[in-house]
Design an enzyme around this catalytic site. Sequence first.
Site, mmCIF file in Angstrom:
data_model
loop_
_atom_site.group_PDB
_atom_site.id
_atom_site.type_symbol
_atom_site.label_atom_id
_atom_site.label_comp_id
_atom_site.label_asym_id
_atom_site.label_seq_id
_atom_site.Cartn_x
_atom_site.Cartn_y
_atom_site.Cartn_z
ATOM 1 N N LYS A 75 49.984 35.084 35.735
ATOM 2 C CA LYS A 75 51.428 35.306 35.680
ATOM 3 C C LYS A 75 52.087 34.738 36.935
ATOM 4 O O LYS A 75 53.057 34.006 36.872
ATOM 5 C CB LYS A 75 51.701 36.810 35.527
ATOM 6 C CG LYS A 75 53.164 37.146 35.473
ATOM 7 C CD LYS A 75 53.383 38.622 35.180
ATOM 8 C CE LYS A 75 54.831 38.992 35.404
ATOM 9 N NZ LYS A 75 55.111 40.398 35.148
ATOM 10 N N GLY A 81 51.804 42.112 33.372
ATOM 11 C CA GLY A 81 50.470 41.503 33.270
ATOM 12 C C GLY A 81 49.575 42.228 32.282
ATOM 13 O O GLY A 81 48.926 41.623 31.426
ATOM 14 N N ARG A 82 49.535 43.561 32.368
ATOM 15 C CA ARG A 82 48.613 44.322 31.509
ATOM 16 C C ARG A 82 49.146 44.485 30.084
ATOM 17 O O ARG A 82 48.504 45.103 29.251
ATOM 18 C CB ARG A 82 48.293 45.667 32.157
ATOM 19 C CG ARG A 82 49.503 46.483 32.551
ATOM 20 C CD ARG A 82 49.126 47.636 33.473
ATOM 21 N NE ARG A 82 50.280 48.344 34.009
ATOM 22 C CZ ARG A 82 50.954 47.981 35.095
ATOM 23 N NH1 ARG A 82 50.604 46.907 35.764
ATOM 24 N NH2 ARG A 82 51.978 48.695 35.513
ATOM 25 N N HIS A 93 23.460 58.186 24.626
ATOM 26 C CA HIS A 93 22.156 58.199 25.285
ATOM 27 C C HIS A 93 22.300 58.031 26.785
ATOM 28 O O HIS A 93 21.339 57.663 27.463
ATOM 29 C CB HIS A 93 21.263 57.114 24.673
ATOM 30 C CG HIS A 93 21.028 57.375 23.220
ATOM 31 N ND1 HIS A 93 20.004 58.179 22.758
ATOM 32 C CD2 HIS A 93 21.741 57.014 22.125
ATOM 33 C CE1 HIS A 93 20.076 58.260 21.438
ATOM 34 N NE2 HIS A 93 21.131 57.578 21.031
ATOM 35 N N LYS A 126 45.121 43.597 48.551
ATOM 36 C CA LYS A 126 45.229 42.131 48.468
ATOM 37 C C LYS A 126 45.641 41.562 49.822
ATOM 38 O O LYS A 126 45.089 40.578 50.287
ATOM 39 C CB LYS A 126 46.294 41.738 47.436
ATOM 40 C CG LYS A 126 45.891 41.920 45.996
ATOM 41 C CD LYS A 126 46.981 41.306 45.123
ATOM 42 C CE LYS A 126 46.812 41.648 43.670
ATOM 43 N NZ LYS A 126 47.900 41.178 42.831
ATOM 44 N N GLU A 181 41.724 35.202 43.414
ATOM 45 C CA GLU A 181 40.491 35.064 42.621
ATOM 46 C C GLU A 181 40.642 33.939 41.596
ATOM 47 O O GLU A 181 39.761 33.087 41.435
ATOM 48 C CB GLU A 181 40.175 36.370 41.869
ATOM 49 C CG GLU A 181 39.867 37.573 42.742
ATOM 50 C CD GLU A 181 41.119 38.337 43.177
ATOM 51 O OE1 GLU A 181 42.226 37.744 43.171
ATOM 52 O OE2 GLU A 181 40.988 39.512 43.537
ATOM 53 N N GLU A 223 46.661 51.448 35.797
ATOM 54 C CA GLU A 223 47.595 50.656 36.608
ATOM 55 C C GLU A 223 49.041 51.054 36.271
ATOM 56 O O GLU A 223 49.942 50.886 37.075
ATOM 57 C CB GLU A 223 47.380 49.148 36.356
ATOM 58 C CG GLU A 223 47.867 48.289 37.508
ATOM 59 C CD GLU A 223 47.428 46.830 37.420
ATOM 60 O OE1 GLU A 223 46.532 46.435 38.187
ATOM 61 O OE2 GLU A 223 47.973 46.091 36.589
HETATM 62 O O1 F6P Z 1 45.712 43.154 40.620
HETATM 63 C C1 F6P Z 1 46.810 43.497 39.920
HETATM 64 C C2 F6P Z 1 47.447 42.433 39.105
HETATM 65 O O2 F6P Z 1 48.686 42.160 39.654
HETATM 66 C C3 F6P Z 1 47.549 42.851 37.661
HETATM 67 O O3 F6P Z 1 48.630 43.644 37.407
HETATM 68 C C4 F6P Z 1 47.559 41.551 36.949
HETATM 69 O O4 F6P Z 1 47.244 41.725 35.607
HETATM 70 C C5 F6P Z 1 46.516 40.800 37.730
HETATM 71 O O5 F6P Z 1 46.713 41.218 39.062
HETATM 72 C C6 F6P Z 1 46.559 39.310 37.610
HETATM 73 O O6 F6P Z 1 47.753 38.765 38.056
HETATM 74 P P1 F6P Z 1 48.180 37.291 37.709
HETATM 75 O O7 F6P Z 1 48.256 37.164 36.233
HETATM 76 O O8 F6P Z 1 49.503 37.086 38.381
HETATM 77 O O9 F6P Z 1 47.123 36.356 38.256
#
Ligand code: F6P
Length: 555
Positions: A212, A273-274, A390, A518, A218, A359
Amino acid sequence: MNQQKQSLSFTGLPAYKKLSDHHKQIKNVHMRRLFSLDPKRFEKFSIEHHGLLLDYSKNRISSETIALLCQLAKEAELEKWRERMFKGEKINNTEDRAVLHTALRNCSDKPVFVDGEDVMPKVRAVLEKMRIFSGELREARWKGFTGKPIKHVVNIGIGGSDLGPKMVYQALNPYHHKKIKLHFVSNVDATHINALLKKLNPETTLFIISSKTFTTQETLSNAHIARGWFLKAARDEKHISQHFVAVSTNKKAVSEFGIDTENMFEFWDWVGGRYSLWSAIGLSIMIGIGAENFNKLLQGAYDMDEHFQQAPLEENMPVILAMLGIWYNNFFKAESHAILPYDHFLRGLPMYLEQADMESNGKSVDRDGRRVDYSTGPIIWGTTGINGQHAFYQSLHQGTKMIPADFIVSIQAHFNFQKQHNIMFSNVLAQTEALMRGRTYEETYAYLTAAGEGPPNLSKRIHHMVFEGNHPTNTILIEKLSPRSLGMLIALYEHKIFVQGIVWNLNSFDQWGVELGKQLAKQILDKIYQPNTVDSHDASTNALINYYRDRVRLD
Ligand code: F6P
């Protein structure tokens, strides 16, 4: 004025007090008794909508409980907030954003306005662009740099840009394209992407960089690894356009990364995002299952949106699920909630809901910034139920903690393994029945003596073999796991989360709590490369940074 009114604290609502009194009366009543008193309990406490059945009769509730819980939702002005969300008002107050994942699946011809602009034309335009692109890949018309069709698509993203698409792709396995395989890379631990790249051929691989913000460390770091791996083979940046596309709200960052914005699929800041799998973030899903099935997924979610908006609170699936959660969280003090799909294809659902729920509602200040004096979002966890049986079910049955749980299973199996499916289905019912009924001392005594046990074994074991029962569960039956029913199921949980957030007076749509980690990670990364001994953090963090630096090569 309304904002003012909404500020009424959850525990100050009149129904909260009534529920506290009611809880005192009902907390020791066993569900066995409730079932024996009312043979119509299932009819009373179940809801069916388009082939999705919610049986919530195995809960520690009476009709009065449900009436009071619905009163609580009303007093929290749920109906008004629901309307505000669907209408595109900026209910995400800390980010000043509308919350409109529902517009992404608006299958009606009604407009949806944000800041006076109907967003539906641009939603449809992006869907069309996704349809054309995914069609070209699926029909092998989109070629890689050596003219070969694409066989592997790698979605690089994390959190909402990974969990939703991955979960849905796994869940819709029987609908997968036969020749294109999807892969999902999220972890910055390079072993994740490297293990995958080893198996792939750059000539036939396409990467979707899904982010987003397009600033997530990452994702960008994995995207750079993928780019380097690709260019090693392709040797010319001009080929990037055939192998890299982006999904983002941030055009500038996408083009800085080197992806032509022609190959970018847009979405907007009013998609959280979620909550984004319905947007262009679902591009990997569409490639995997086709545009027609993707539309059915949207249609399923839309069906649930309609139900959520129209059904009276007492017959409203997301409202009932949400209010039961509040009943256990705030009155019985349950701390977690288990998600137990009895379906291998739904194995990603618990993890997906961990993010969606925690979240959203893992907050300790209310929407006006006041510290809350009540418990908010529970810990969400789980796994495929049959494996859980199990592993951790012992604690569900005989532990000291109350763990309400959702059991989710389909009626129709996808493949012709009916006997296996019957075994699985009977396990669902066996577990929910056992959790509800338990086994009394007398029943255990009778069971042991029938098995030929006498003293001393009987007296040694009997107390360990008694089950108190009275553990609450919801059973969700899906007619068949299909794009449409999955869409309904996901939207059911999204709205459950929304309802709980409203009743707890939270902003469920920001996530400031993940920011600090972060920021610190960036600072610590810089320190790792500094020549001097690090002493600017606490003693533990300093020592650990220095310990690490002494043991790794930093060039
Ligand atoms: O770590 C939290 C977050 O901001 C989430 O809410 C989001 O889904 C994810 O990181 C990834 O963010 P982006 O789509 O901006 O890379």
